[in-house]
Design an enzyme around this catalytic site. Structure first.
Site, short mmCIF file in Angstrom:
data_model
loop_
_atom_site.label_atom_id
_atom_site.label_comp_id
_atom_site.label_asym_id
_atom_site.label_seq_id
_atom_site.Cartn_x
_atom_site.Cartn_y
_atom_site.Cartn_z
N ASP A 55 0.81 -1.23 0.00
CA ASP A 55 0.00 0.00 0.00
C ASP A 55 0.84 1.28 0.00
O ASP A 55 1.99 1.29 0.41
CB ASP A 55 -0.98 0.01 1.19
N GLU A 112 -0.65 -2.10 5.21
CA GLU A 112 0.30 -2.08 6.32
C GLU A 112 0.21 -0.77 7.08
O GLU A 112 0.39 -0.71 8.29
CB GLU A 112 1.74 -2.29 5.83
ZN ZN Z 1 5.15 3.55 6.51
ZN ZN Z 2 6.49 0.90 5.58
#
Ligand code: ZN
Ligand code: ZN
Length: 426
Positions: free
Chosen positions: A98, A164
Site C-alpha cells: 500500500d 500495512e
Molecule cells: Zn510507513
Molecule cells: Zn512501511
C-alpha cells in the site's frame, strides 16, 4: 601430509560450494525487470485496502510463473504458493503493497500524480514508505525461485499484504486480518521473512537486530472526573486539569524510574488533552489520549499494569476519579533470536560481511509483528540511499526517495534465505 590436508580442505570447500546454488545468471536477468515493476507501481500508487490494480499486476505475474495464486485475501491481498521438487518445510516471504496520502515532490520521470479520496478529502497518493520496492522485490524473488524449483526442498509462500499503514477507520485490514483469514495455514508456515527499504541506509547495506526490533504500539484513553466550580473558588470544586497534570507527571516516572531502560527502550506520550471551555470555570472533566511504545512483552505488561494502578490512584489522591483504557494497535516486531543466528551466515554471504550492520531498536511500529506472533520471523532493513548522498528524506514525506539500484540485494537475500532455510534440518 600438508598436501593431503590441502586436498581434503579443497574437497570440503567444493562440497560446501556445491550446496550454495549459483543464481547469478537469474539475478542478472531479473534486476532490470524488478526496477521496471517498481517504477510502474510507484507511478500508480493505491491507498490501504484499495490496492486493486496493484493486486491485479501481482496476480498476473504469479500466474505467469505457474505459482498457485489466491486473490482477495484480507480484501486486496495476493498469496502465491510455490512447491519445490522435493518435500520439506514451508517458508513465507511477505511484502506490503500500500501507498500513503502524500503528494510527491520531485522530478522523477516515474513520479506519481495520482490523487484519491481519503477521509472525505482529495489527496495526492505516493509510495512514500517504499512499499513499491518491497512489492517489486518479492515479484522478482517469485520469478527466480519458480525457475529453480529443483533446488527448493519444501514450499515457499509469497504474501503480498495490503494496508500495512492501517486500514481506513471502520475497516479491518493488514497483517492481522490476513492471519485471521488463515494465511499462515494450509500449508502451515514454519518461518517468515520480510524486509523494509530505508531511505537513510546506503544501498548494498543490510541492517538487522535480534529480539525486539520495532515497537508495539498501544493507544490509551484516560477520563478524569472532577467537580465543576467557579474559577475564583477552586476549594468548592475538584480540578480535573490539575489532576491531569499530576497524572502526566506520574506516567513519565513509570518510564524514568520503573522501566529497565538498559533492557529495551520504552515511551509513553500524551498526545492530546481536552478539558474546559472558559478562563473562569474549573471544568467537570478532562480527557487525555496517548501512545505507549514497547519492545519487550514483560516491560509492556509492567507499564500497562502500573498505568492502570497509578491513574485512578493519583485522581483519588486529589479527590477525583479517573479511568484508563489501553488498546493494542500493533504487536512487537520480534526477531526470533535462533532464527536470526541461523540466517545470518546467508546474509553475510549474499551481502558481504562488511555490509551487514546492527540496527538500533526502532520505536515506530510495523504490522509484520502479527505474523511473528504466530511463527518465528526475521524482519530486516535494506539500504535505499544513493552512496555519497549527504541528505536522506524520511519515510512518509513528499521528498522521500529510494535508489532502486539497491533492490537486487533484496531479491538475492530473500531468495537465498528461503533456499537455505528450507535446506537446513530442524
Ligand atoms: Zn510507513
Ligand atoms: Zn512501511
Amino acid at each position: 601430509m600438508n598436501k593431503l590436508l590441502a586436498t581434503i580442505a579443497f574437497l570440503l570447500g567444493g562440497i560446501l560450494m556445491a550446496q550454495v546454488p549459483d543464481l547469478s545468471g537469474d539475478y542478472e536477468l531479473i534486476e532490470g525487470k524488478v526496477i521496471e515493476w517498481r517504477r510502474e507501481i510507484h507511478q500508480n500508487p493505491e491507498l490501504s485496502n484499495r490496492e486493486f490494480k496493484t493486486a491485479d499486476k501481482i496476480a498476473a505475474h504469479l500466474n505467469s510463473l505457474d505459482i498457485q495464486v489466491q486473490t482477495g485475501v484480507a480484501h486486496t491481498g495476493v498469496v502465491g504458493i510455490l512447491k519445490g521438487d522435493q518435500p520439506g518445510k514451508v517458508v513465507a516471504l511477505r511484502a506490503d503493497i500500500d501507498a500513503l496520502p502524500v503528494t510527491e515532490r520531485n522530478d522523477l520521470a516515474f513520479k506519481s500524480t495520482i490523487t484519491s479520496q481519503f477521509l472525505g478529502e482529495n489527496v495526492g497518493v505516493m509510495h512514500a514508505c517504499g512499499h513499491d520496492t518491497h512489492t517489486a522485490i518479492l515479484m522478482g524473488v517469485a520469478e527466480v525461485l519458480s525457475k529453480n524449483k529443483d533446488k527448493i526442498k519444501g514450499t515457499v509462500k509469497f504474501i503480498f499484504q495490503p494496508a500495512e499503514e492501517g486500514a481506513p477507520p471502520g475497516e479491518e485490514g493488514g497483517a492481522l486480518l490476513m492471519v485471521k483469514e488463515g494465511v499462515l495455514k494450509n500449508p502451515d508456515v514454519d518461518a517468515i521473512f520480510g524486509l523494509h527499504i530505508k531511505s537513510e541506509i546506503p544501498i548494498k547495506v543490510i541492517r538487522y537486530k535480534s529480539g525486539g526490533t520495532m515497537a508495539a504500539a498501544q493507544r490509551f484513553v484516560i477520563n478524569v472526573k472532577g467537580k465543576q466550580s467557579h474559577g475564583s473558588q477552586p476549594w468548592l470544586g475538584i480540578d480535573p486539569i490539575l489532576i491531569s497534570a499530576k497524572i502526566i507527571d506520574g506516567l513519565q516516572t513509570i518510564i524514568s524510574r520503573e522501566s529497565d531502560l538498559t533492557n529495551e527502550a520504552a515511551v509513553i506520550t500524551v498526545g492530546k488533552i481536552k478539558s474546559g471551555v472558559r478562563f473562569n470555570i474549573i471544568p467537570e472533566s478532562a480527557e487525555m489520549i496517548g501512545t505507549i511504545r514497547t519492545l519487550d512483552y514483560n516491560m509492556q505488561e509492567m507499564i500497562n499494569r502500573r498505568m492502570e494502578e497509578m491513574v485512578p490512584a493519583i485522581a483519588k489522591a486529589y479527590g477525583g476519579d479517573a479511568s484508563i483504557e489501553i488498546h493494542t494497535t500493533t504487536a512487537i516486531t520480534y526477531n526470533d533470536p535462533d532464527l536470526v543466528t541461523k540466517m545470518l551466515p546467508t546474509m553475510q554471504r549474499v551481502a558481504g560481511n562488511e555490509n551487514i550492520q546492527i540496527q538500533k531498536a526502532i520505536t515506530g511500529a510495523e504490522d509484520f509483528s502479527y505474523f511473528q506472533q504466530q511463527v518465528p520471523g526475521f524482519f530486516f532493513f535494506l539500504g535505499g540511499m544513493t552512496p555519497g548522498t549527504t541528505e536522506s528524506f524520511p519515510h512518509h514525506t513528499p521528498d522521500f526517495i529510494i535508489d532502486d539500484s539497491g533492490l537486487i540485494l533484496g531479491v538475492k537475500t530473500l531468495t537465498e534465505m528461503s533456499l537455505d532455510y528450507l535446506n537446513m534440518g530442524d
